[in-house]
Motif scaffolding. Sequence first.
Motif, mmCIF file in Angstrom:
data_model
loop_
_atom_site.group_PDB
_atom_site.id
_atom_site.type_symbol
_atom_site.label_atom_id
_atom_site.label_comp_id
_atom_site.label_asym_id
_atom_site.label_seq_id
_atom_site.Cartn_x
_atom_site.Cartn_y
_atom_site.Cartn_z
ATOM 1 N N LEU A 54 -31.451 3.182 -0.608
ATOM 2 C CA LEU A 54 -31.423 1.721 -0.643
ATOM 3 C C LEU A 54 -32.024 1.181 0.642
ATOM 4 C CD1 LEU A 54 -30.570 -0.974 -1.913
ATOM 5 C CD2 LEU A 54 -28.331 -0.679 -0.823
ATOM 6 N N GLU A 55 -33.165 0.519 0.498
ATOM 7 C CA GLU A 55 -33.808 -0.133 1.636
ATOM 8 C C GLU A 55 -33.331 -1.579 1.733
ATOM 9 O OE1 GLU A 55 -38.095 1.150 2.522
ATOM 10 O OE2 GLU A 55 -37.967 1.258 0.340
ATOM 11 N N ALA A 56 -33.134 -2.066 2.938
ATOM 12 C CA ALA A 56 -32.658 -3.434 3.132
ATOM 13 C C ALA A 56 -33.618 -4.452 2.513
ATOM 14 C CB ALA A 56 -32.480 -3.714 4.618
ATOM 15 N N ARG A 57 -34.902 -4.166 2.560
ATOM 16 C CA ARG A 57 -35.866 -5.116 2.012
ATOM 17 C C ARG A 57 -35.704 -5.295 0.503
ATOM 18 N NH1 ARG A 57 -41.730 -1.947 2.287
ATOM 19 N NH2 ARG A 57 -41.161 -0.142 0.991
ATOM 20 N N ARG A 58 -35.046 -4.333 -0.142
ATOM 21 C CA ARG A 58 -34.769 -4.470 -1.582
ATOM 22 C C ARG A 58 -33.768 -5.588 -1.832
ATOM 23 N NH1 ARG A 58 -34.821 -5.362 -6.001
ATOM 24 N NH2 ARG A 58 -34.742 -4.062 -7.865
ATOM 25 N N LEU A 59 -33.018 -5.975 -0.807
ATOM 26 C CA LEU A 59 -31.984 -7.001 -0.927
ATOM 27 C C LEU A 59 -32.480 -8.380 -0.476
ATOM 28 C CD1 LEU A 59 -29.044 -4.954 0.646
ATOM 29 C CD2 LEU A 59 -29.726 -5.060 -1.762
ATOM 30 N N ALA A 60 -33.747 -8.469 -0.116
ATOM 31 C CA ALA A 60 -34.272 -9.715 0.452
ATOM 32 C C ALA A 60 -34.379 -10.821 -0.591
ATOM 33 C CB ALA A 60 -35.638 -9.455 1.082
ATOM 34 N N TRP A 61 -34.353 -12.055 -0.096
ATOM 35 C CA TRP A 61 -34.582 -13.229 -0.939
ATOM 36 C C TRP A 61 -35.781 -13.988 -0.385
ATOM 37 C CZ3 TRP A 61 -33.873 -18.451 0.722
ATOM 38 C CH2 TRP A 61 -33.402 -18.584 2.025
ATOM 39 N N TRP A 62 -36.414 -14.786 -1.245
ATOM 40 C CA TRP A 62 -37.611 -15.515 -0.836
ATOM 41 C C TRP A 62 -37.221 -16.854 -0.221
ATOM 42 C CZ3 TRP A 62 -42.473 -14.762 0.278
ATOM 43 C CH2 TRP A 62 -43.349 -15.841 0.354
ATOM 44 N N ASN A 63 -37.491 -16.995 1.060
ATOM 45 C CA ASN A 63 -37.228 -18.236 1.784
ATOM 46 C C ASN A 63 -38.467 -19.120 1.660
ATOM 47 O OD1 ASN A 63 -36.868 -20.295 3.703
ATOM 48 N ND2 ASN A 63 -35.592 -18.964 5.008
ATOM 49 N N ALA A 64 -38.401 -20.101 0.773
ATOM 50 C CA ALA A 64 -39.573 -20.939 0.507
ATOM 51 C C ALA A 64 -39.962 -21.760 1.727
ATOM 52 C CB ALA A 64 -39.289 -21.854 -0.684
ATOM 53 N N ALA A 65 -38.970 -22.167 2.511
ATOM 54 C CA ALA A 65 -39.273 -22.980 3.691
ATOM 55 C C ALA A 65 -40.091 -22.191 4.706
ATOM 56 C CB ALA A 65 -37.972 -23.477 4.318
ATOM 57 N N ARG A 66 -39.800 -20.919 4.843
ATOM 58 C CA ARG A 66 -40.530 -20.066 5.790
ATOM 59 C C ARG A 66 -41.729 -19.382 5.166
ATOM 60 N NH1 ARG A 66 -37.228 -15.605 7.695
ATOM 61 N NH2 ARG A 66 -39.065 -15.242 8.998
ATOM 62 N N GLY A 67 -41.755 -19.344 3.820
ATOM 63 C CA GLY A 67 -42.838 -18.649 3.145
ATOM 64 C C GLY A 67 -42.785 -17.153 3.363
ATOM 65 N N ALA A 68 -41.574 -16.610 3.371
ATOM 66 C CA ALA A 68 -41.419 -15.183 3.637
ATOM 67 C C ALA A 68 -40.112 -14.678 3.043
ATOM 68 C CB ALA A 68 -41.432 -14.922 5.143
ATOM 69 N N TYR A 69 -40.050 -13.356 2.822
ATOM 70 C CA TYR A 69 -38.802 -12.736 2.398
ATOM 71 C C TYR A 69 -37.861 -12.616 3.592
ATOM 72 C CZ TYR A 69 -40.536 -11.494 -2.228
ATOM 73 O OH TYR A 69 -41.000 -11.548 -3.510
ATOM 74 N N GLU A 70 -36.572 -12.712 3.303
ATOM 75 C CA GLU A 70 -35.584 -12.682 4.365
ATOM 76 C C GLU A 70 -34.373 -11.859 3.921
ATOM 77 O OE1 GLU A 70 -32.710 -16.084 6.153
ATOM 78 O OE2 GLU A 70 -34.865 -16.457 6.412
ATOM 79 N N VAL A 71 -33.893 -10.995 4.809
ATOM 80 C CA VAL A 71 -32.698 -10.193 4.544
ATOM 81 C C VAL A 71 -31.511 -10.874 5.208
ATOM 82 C CG1 VAL A 71 -31.560 -7.972 4.855
ATOM 83 C CG2 VAL A 71 -34.021 -8.056 4.392
ATOM 84 N N GLU A 72 -30.531 -11.265 4.400
ATOM 85 C CA GLU A 72 -29.337 -11.911 4.948
ATOM 86 C C GLU A 72 -28.429 -10.893 5.627
ATOM 87 O OE1 GLU A 72 -27.368 -15.582 2.858
ATOM 88 O OE2 GLU A 72 -27.870 -14.091 1.341
ATOM 89 N N ARG A 73 -27.914 -11.258 6.770
ATOM 90 C CA ARG A 73 -26.938 -10.415 7.471
ATOM 91 C C ARG A 73 -25.538 -10.784 6.976
ATOM 92 N NH1 ARG A 73 -32.138 -9.204 8.858
ATOM 93 N NH2 ARG A 73 -32.220 -7.750 10.615
#
Length: 356
Positions: A314-333
């Motif tokens: 399980l890679e953390a990036r698999r859990l990322a969500w798309w932050n439209a404001a930043r225009g990038a995927y983001e992994v929540e802590r």
Amino acid sequence: MALESIVLMKNEKRMLPLSKTGIKRIAVIGPHADSVHWDWYGGIPPYKVTALDGIRAALGSGVQVDYVPGNGGGAAERAARAADVAVVLVGNDPTCGPNMGKEWTDAGTKPCADPGDGREGRDRETLQLAQEALVKQVLAANPKTVMVLMSSFPYTINWSKQHVPAIVQMAHASQDQGSALAQVLFGDYNPGGKLVATWPASMAQLPPMMDYDIRHGRTYMYAKGAPLFPFGHGLSYTSFRYARLRTDAAALPGDGALNVEVEVANTGKVAGDSVVQLYAAWPKSAVSRPQKMLVGFQRVSLKPGETRTVRIPLEARRLAWWNAARGAYEVERVPVRLMLGESSADIRLTRTVEVR
């Protein structure tokens, strides 16, 4: 591929597999019993084995095989009534007939004769299976009826799920579909396939087709009602026990990975495949997240009584969500709830892991 993709949807009182020695006469019924359908992108196979061909070859000359394509004049009912067991094969035609390439118009393709069918350029108008009427007629004539659904997509077969003792689903598996089906029906192969889509109980459970926001209730990740069959569903002729869910790290680095491990045991009397499914949920997320999401799976073959450790990375990036404001995927802590099961609705073990 045909064998591994077959899904055992229902098996009441262990009707399947069928015993070859206990059958003297079998009825093979339905519009898909003696055909192999090609799809728009499939090509023409060098040979084909229909369900009828496969069943005949599996049973040999000592068993009478009665083939009836439909119930015209009550033929299907008579064949089912006279047989020890009936196998009724229904489903869809991926091209709605043989002339798809010639039926294009400026508005797409012409409507399919069956509104429950669909094809390139033509959406389905209903999720109902018109051929379910044939299943009802065959089951009324013989309670030992197996329904084989050869379909490219889900159907709302509520009646069949409630009344038919055994249901097998398979896609249009090209040249070897008959051989694969016969191996499953008569126990030479234990099915381990899983549904790759949620099967809704009715069209009312689905948002409008032009609503592209899946958070409004589409797919198992956001569905609001109980489905007819859940995503990842699929039974087996054996049973499996899950134990000792663990991770090889106390926390998941936000830019790293860890391994999820579980011990899977075959607790039945025949060999079989378990498809271990790993789902994630975010109970403390600050944004809208799925109620659960598949983040990994592993198919493992086990002999009777065998136990094996299954490891799913399980890679953390698999859990990322798309932050439209930043225009990038983001992994929540935030803590992530990991769930292991046999389907999205059959969760066996859970564990919460911190993401740091």
